[in-house]
Write a protein that holds these residues in place. Structure first.
Motif, PDB file in Angstrom:
ATOM      1  N   GLU A 106       0.798  -1.599   0.369  1.00 55.60           N
ATOM      2  CA  GLU A 106      -0.547  -0.068   0.175  1.00 55.60           C
ATOM      3  C   GLU A 106       1.194   1.076   0.071  1.00 55.60           C
ATOM      4  O   GLU A 106       0.513   2.560   0.138  1.00 55.60           O
ATOM      5  CB  GLU A 106      -1.165  -0.002   1.006  1.00 55.60           C
ATOM      6  CG  GLU A 106      -0.429   0.427   2.307  1.00 55.60           C
ATOM      7  CD  GLU A 106       0.241  -1.280   3.402  1.00 55.60           C
ATOM      8  OE1 GLU A 106       0.489  -1.857   4.398  1.00 55.60           O
ATOM      9  OE2 GLU A 106       0.111  -2.315   2.053  1.00 55.60           O
ATOM     10  N   THR A 107       2.208   0.952  -0.120  1.00 55.23           N
ATOM     11  CA  THR A 107       3.203   2.186   0.120  1.00 55.23           C
ATOM     12  C   THR A 107       3.533   2.763  -1.030  1.00 55.23           C
ATOM     13  O   THR A 107       3.861   2.969  -1.290  1.00 55.23           O
ATOM     14  CB  THR A 107       4.262   2.359   2.127  1.00 55.23           C
ATOM     15  OG1 THR A 107       5.100   1.480   1.459  1.00 55.23           O
ATOM     16  CG2 THR A 107       3.456   1.773   3.206  1.00 55.23           C
ATOM     17  N   LEU A 108       3.320   1.254  -2.257  1.00 53.04           N
ATOM     18  CA  LEU A 108       4.776   1.441  -3.316  1.00 53.04           C
ATOM     19  C   LEU A 108       3.655   2.065  -4.060  1.00 53.04           C
ATOM     20  O   LEU A 108       2.183   2.087  -4.536  1.00 53.04           O
ATOM     21  CB  LEU A 108       5.060   0.348  -3.434  1.00 53.04           C
ATOM     22  CG  LEU A 108       5.563  -0.478  -2.080  1.00 53.04           C
ATOM     23  CD1 LEU A 108       5.885  -1.848  -2.798  1.00 53.04           C
ATOM     24  CD2 LEU A 108       7.124   0.261  -2.044  1.00 53.04           C
ATOM     25  N   HIS A 109       4.062   2.450  -5.064  1.00 49.94           N
ATOM     26  CA  HIS A 109       3.820   3.163  -6.713  1.00 49.94           C
ATOM     27  C   HIS A 109       2.886   2.016  -7.564  1.00 49.94           C
ATOM     28  O   HIS A 109       3.873   0.861  -6.583  1.00 49.94           O
ATOM     29  CB  HIS A 109       5.380   3.726  -7.515  1.00 49.94           C
ATOM     30  CG  HIS A 109       3.762   3.999  -8.539  1.00 49.94           C
ATOM     31  ND1 HIS A 109       3.747   3.319 -10.145  1.00 49.94           N
ATOM     32  CD2 HIS A 109       3.569   5.217  -9.524  1.00 49.94           C
ATOM     33  CE1 HIS A 109       3.495   4.600 -10.858  1.00 49.94           C
ATOM     34  NE2 HIS A 109       3.581   5.286 -10.415  1.00 49.94           N
ATOM     35  N   PRO A 110       1.595   1.814  -8.437  1.00 48.72           N
ATOM     36  CA  PRO A 110       1.499   0.759  -9.216  1.00 48.72           C
ATOM     37  C   PRO A 110       2.259  -0.459  -9.547  1.00 48.72           C
ATOM     38  O   PRO A 110       2.608  -1.260  -9.276  1.00 48.72           O
ATOM     39  CB  PRO A 110       0.446   0.918  -9.588  1.00 48.72           C
ATOM     40  CG  PRO A 110      -0.130   2.434  -8.994  1.00 48.72           C
ATOM     41  CD  PRO A 110       1.251   3.050  -8.667  1.00 48.72           C
ATOM     42  N   ARG A 111       3.026   0.641 -10.845  1.00 51.25           N
ATOM     43  CA  ARG A 111       4.297  -0.805 -10.797  1.00 51.25           C
ATOM     44  C   ARG A 111       5.317  -0.676 -10.013  1.00 51.25           C
ATOM     45  O   ARG A 111       5.967  -2.201 -10.774  1.00 51.25           O
ATOM     46  CB  ARG A 111       4.913   0.573 -12.194  1.00 51.25           C
ATOM     47  CG  ARG A 111       4.206   1.254 -13.182  1.00 51.25           C
ATOM     48  CD  ARG A 111       5.920   1.466 -14.703  1.00 51.25           C
ATOM     49  NE  ARG A 111       6.109   2.400 -13.332  1.00 51.25           N
ATOM     50  CZ  ARG A 111       5.384   3.875 -13.784  1.00 51.25           C
ATOM     51  NH1 ARG A 111       4.492   3.921 -14.316  1.00 51.25           N
ATOM     52  NH2 ARG A 111       6.254   5.415 -13.178  1.00 51.25           N
ATOM     53  N   ALA A 112       5.304  -0.116  -9.446  1.00 45.92           N
ATOM     54  CA  ALA A 112       6.425  -1.484  -8.128  1.00 45.92           C
ATOM     55  C   ALA A 112       5.932  -2.060  -7.462  1.00 45.92           C
ATOM     56  O   ALA A 112       6.688  -3.167  -6.831  1.00 45.92           O
ATOM     57  CB  ALA A 112       7.276  -0.472  -7.010  1.00 45.92           C
TER      58      ALA A 112
END
Length: 826
Positions: A417-423
């Protein structure tokens, strides 16, 4: 009245002052003692300038044999230290009056030497031999407050001896004499003159003073760098094959630099021109390490700011010294993020744990704002460690607490939940499961993040702590993201960092010196939190300056090897053998852990799959005053999936070293200090590096990685312009200026054609002891146990089989906790 200096508080010193008492110093000498000077003594005497002057004693090579310290009359006029000139005369006059500085080296405490007051402040240093000078502070009752200036302090009888401190010169006299002479000194002077000539009349140091300061900086780092400097100077001298570089006119010298070292079409054989160009960093460090130079650019030292606070109470760590033959339940080698958490968990479980660290225990009172001295003291190779091809600078700490002592306390995690969708779609744990047969229990790993966050604790920094430079990145991003088409990028995670700053009334007041340690005890680094807690409450034994050579492995039942202990080197003791009854845990970082395993006879896959989080800062000149110095160094971020943007600003020396540009450009950029804003990029490399037996790392950046790097720089340049920048300074060796309206991609392609064309670094090397479910492909298993052994473990970032992309501190701690908190782990 007896004083225990280690327990003294500022309030107690204030009471002494009101009680009409004075602290003086007595001198003893003895080669076997080590210790520290408590800077609170200087604060008690009202000697703010003495504190700053004393900074230079903390590092090897900072003093020459005849020079001494003089604080002046106690009045802090905020100006340059012109009244520190009569050092030698003052000492000679004191000696003529019969002040005894001690008879020479002896095995123990000898009779006290002469007494001087801190208001007179004379700190003598024995001139003829490598030495330590041991002294003790003496409390003297004065006749009356009105008589303080006329009292015969030298004849006064002490009330009580309060404690000991130490002044130490760790570099032999021959190492702190001028390091260069003859042709190489002429080359250095000629090169320095070429860099500063357009603005030399505006510099606060003369050419000779700059050259001397450069040599002092080399001495601080150590003699290991001297051979490299000499080689570079040899190459520069031969840029002109006919008459030699130093023999040419100033104009021709500058043309030679532009046409060879700066031209992106000219790289020289094996990239030698790029390596020679990096000498500029050492030269600018020599100039901007002086207080006069950084005051000239408008930098305000933290002690002169209204927000300045004193240090928090020291969280002391008791230490010991090995003599050989000792035995412990568990030996943990390395005291950084992974080693400290591991040692704490095992000690709390009741094991007798020894924590061995090659670096020193550096107390907060020893940490200063002297960037040159602290970098030399706290970093491997004085902060100049590089990959084997010199393309990438690698920052690794050399102290109890490891890199947590000198990092920016950034805590980013891998929770989806803390990451960019690509990550999120390319999560490291998915990769580890698919390619490395390592199935991480994600619920338990994410719970480890939470446990660490509660213990340290970890909290989002405040708006004030983020400062103007942190807000600048977020403002620029808010404006730039409106131009983006990708909805995921427009909604990229962005905000202020979460950090492990103290939350107990001693919060960070943003001095801006996180990268050289916190003299105010405001960071909950591994030393001040995990190691302190384990040592004072759970019996952890801490042994600094203990360099581990190898692990002793013996055949065991079932064909496995058993770790029985380690062979280590201890100063003054030589090689010693230390036994381990249950386990040995390696946590010395990628280079050290790999080197120890190879020296221990383990070679299968050891050193493979090294990766990095690579970064570069990129400053920019704004159309207004920014005041970036009034905030923490790294404050805010934007996660764009493939890379991160992170606000980043440095004190003068650090900024000068990373500031692109040559000649007048560099000088003018530095003198626009308060109009500068700065941020950096961070991206992950492939795991194509390899750590050698000696700890050096081979790594060559791929074309794909270089393209990603340039793409991240282009994005950051646009964010700078969106925030109001008028010029941006990409981190190319050429140091060219990028202006509003320029073709950004074309600029990057022209000036950064090879990795060596840019200034890149990594504080987050990973791999070398990669996890893999199959022994034939990895070094450690899913429990971080070395394949083929019964009780040898690794709990640092070297177990990561691929780079995690984000700042690694929190995840390294979480991995160590995830493993070592299991009751059945060892």
């Amino acid at each position: 009245m007896t004083i225990d200096l280690d327990q003294m508080t500022d309030a107690a010193f204030a009471r002494l002052r009101k009680d009409n008492s004075r602290l003086t110093l007595q001198y003893l000498d003895g080669a076997q003692y080590r210790g520290r000077f408590d800077r609170r003594l200087a604060a008690f005497a009202g000697q703010a300038r003495f504190v700053r002057e004393f900074d230079s004693l903390d590092a090897p090579g900072a003093l020459v044999a005849e020079d001494f310290l003089l604080a002046g009359d106690g009045a802090d006029d905020g100006g340059d230290d012109d009244d520190a000139g009569p050092l030698r005369r003052a000492v000679l006059e004191s000696a003529a009056e019969g002040l005894d500085f001690g008879p020479g080296e002896r095995p123990g405490y000898g009779p006290p030497g002469g007494v001087v007051t801190l208001d007179e402040v004379l700190v003598p240093v024995v001139a003829e031999q490598p030495m330590v000078l041991l002294g003790r502070a003496v409390l003297t009752r004065l006749p009356a407050a009105a008589d303080r200036d006329t009292a015969d302090h030298g004849a006064a009888e002490p009330d009580a001896v309060s404690g000991f401190f130490l002044l130490e010169r760790t570099t032999p006299p021959e190492a702190i004499k001028p390091l260069l002479s003859g042709r190489k000194l002429r080359t250095l002077r000629a090169f320095t003159e070429a860099l500063f000539a357009p603005r030399l009349d505006q510099a606060v140091l003369s050419l000779d003073e700059i050259v001397d300061s450069i040599q002092e900086q080399v001495a601080l780092i150590g003699r290991d760098i001297l051979a490299t400097v000499k080689l570079v100077l040899f190459g520069i001298e031969r840029l002109d094959f006919f008459g030699g570089f130093s023999s040419q006119s100033l104009d021709k010298r500058q043309r030679l630099i532009r046409n060879t070292l700066l031209d992106p079409d000219s790289d020289g054989p094996f990239g030698l021109f790029r390596d020679m160009a990096r000498l500029r960093a050492l030269i600018y460090a020599g100039y901007y390490r002086r207080e006069a130079s950084y005051r000239r650019i408008g930098f305000v030292p933290p002690p002169d700011r209204p927000t300045h606070e004193g240090p928090a109470p020291e969280r002391a760590v008791p230490t010991g010294r090995l003599t050989g033959g000792e035995s412990f339940d568990v030996i943990v080698v390395g005291s950084g993020a992974g080693g400290a958490v591991t040692a704490y968990n095992l000690a709390r479980q009741g094991y007798e744990v020894a924590l061995l660290e090659a670096g020193p225990l550096v107390a907060n009172a020893e940490i200063t704002h002297n960037e040159a001295a602290m970098t030399a003291k706290l970093y491997e190779d004085g902060g100049l460690q590089t990959t084997a091809n010199n393309d990438l600078v690698i920052f690794q700490a050399h102290a109890v607490g490891g890199s947590t002592v000198v990092n920016n306390a950034i805590c980013l995690n891998l929770k989806p939940e803390t990451l960019h969708p690509r990550a999120r779609a390319n999560h490291p744990f998915d990769l580890w499961a698919a390619r490395f047969d390592i199935d991480i229990d994600r619920d338990r790993f994410y719970a480890a993040y939470d446990t660490i966050a509660d213990f340290l604790p970890i909290r989002e920094i405040s708006e004030t702590q983020a400062g103007p430079n942190g807000r600048l990145l977020l403002d620029g991003w808010a404006a730039y993201r409106q131009t983006l088409d990708d909805p995921d990028d427009r909604a990229a995670p962005a905000g202020r960092f979460r950090k492990n700053y103290r939350q107990d009334g001693y919060g960070c007041f943003q001095c801006g010196y996180c990268n050289t340690g916190c003299p105010y005890e405001r960071k909950n680094d591994a030393r001040g939190r995990y190691i302190h807690e384990a040592a004072t409450r759970h019996g952890l034994k801490v042994f600094p300056r203990t360099w581990v050579d190898r692990v002793r492995l013996r055949d065991w039942w079932g064909g496995a090897l058993k770790a029985q202990g380690v062979y280590a080197r201890v100063p003054g003791q030589g090689g010693v053998w230390i036994g381990a009854r249950h386990a040995v845990v390696l946590a010395g970082g990628v280079g050290a852990t790999t080197a120890i395993m190879r020296r221990s006879g383990l070679s299968h896959n050891v050193g493979n799959q090294v990766s990095f989080n690579v970064g570069s800062p990129m400053p920019a000149l704004y159309d207004r005053e920014i005041g970036a110095q009034y905030g923490v160094q790294l404050a805010t971020y934007v996660d764009l999936g493939d890379y991160l943007l992170e606000s980043l600003f440095h004190p003068p020396l650090g900024l000068a070293v990373m500031m692109p540009g040559w000649f007048a450009d560099h000088f003018d950029r530095m003198h626009s200090y308060d109009r500068l804003g700065s941020a950096g990029v961070l991206f992950a490399t492939h795991n194509s590096g390899r750590a050698r037996r000696d700890g050096a790392i081979d790594y060559v950046m791929s074309g794909e990685e270089l393209a990603l790097y340039k793409r991240s720089l282009a994005t950051l340049a646009r964010v700078h312009f969106a925030a109001g920048a008028v010029e941006v300074y990409p981190p190319s060796i050429a140091g060219a200026t990028l202006k509003r309206g320029d073709d950004i991609e074309a600029h990057m392609d022209h000036f950064i054609r090879r990795p060596g064309d840019a200034t890149m670094s990594s504080s987050h090397p990973q791999g070398g002891s990669p996890m893999h479910g199959r022994p034939e492909w990895g070094v450690v298993d899913a429990r971080c146990r070395v394949h083929g052994t019964r009780n040898l473990f690794v709990t640092d970032a070297s177990v990561f089989p691929s780079a995690i992309r984000v700042n690694a501190q929190w995840t390294t701690m979480a991995m160590a906790h995830y493993q070592s908190s299991r009751p059945d782990w060892i």
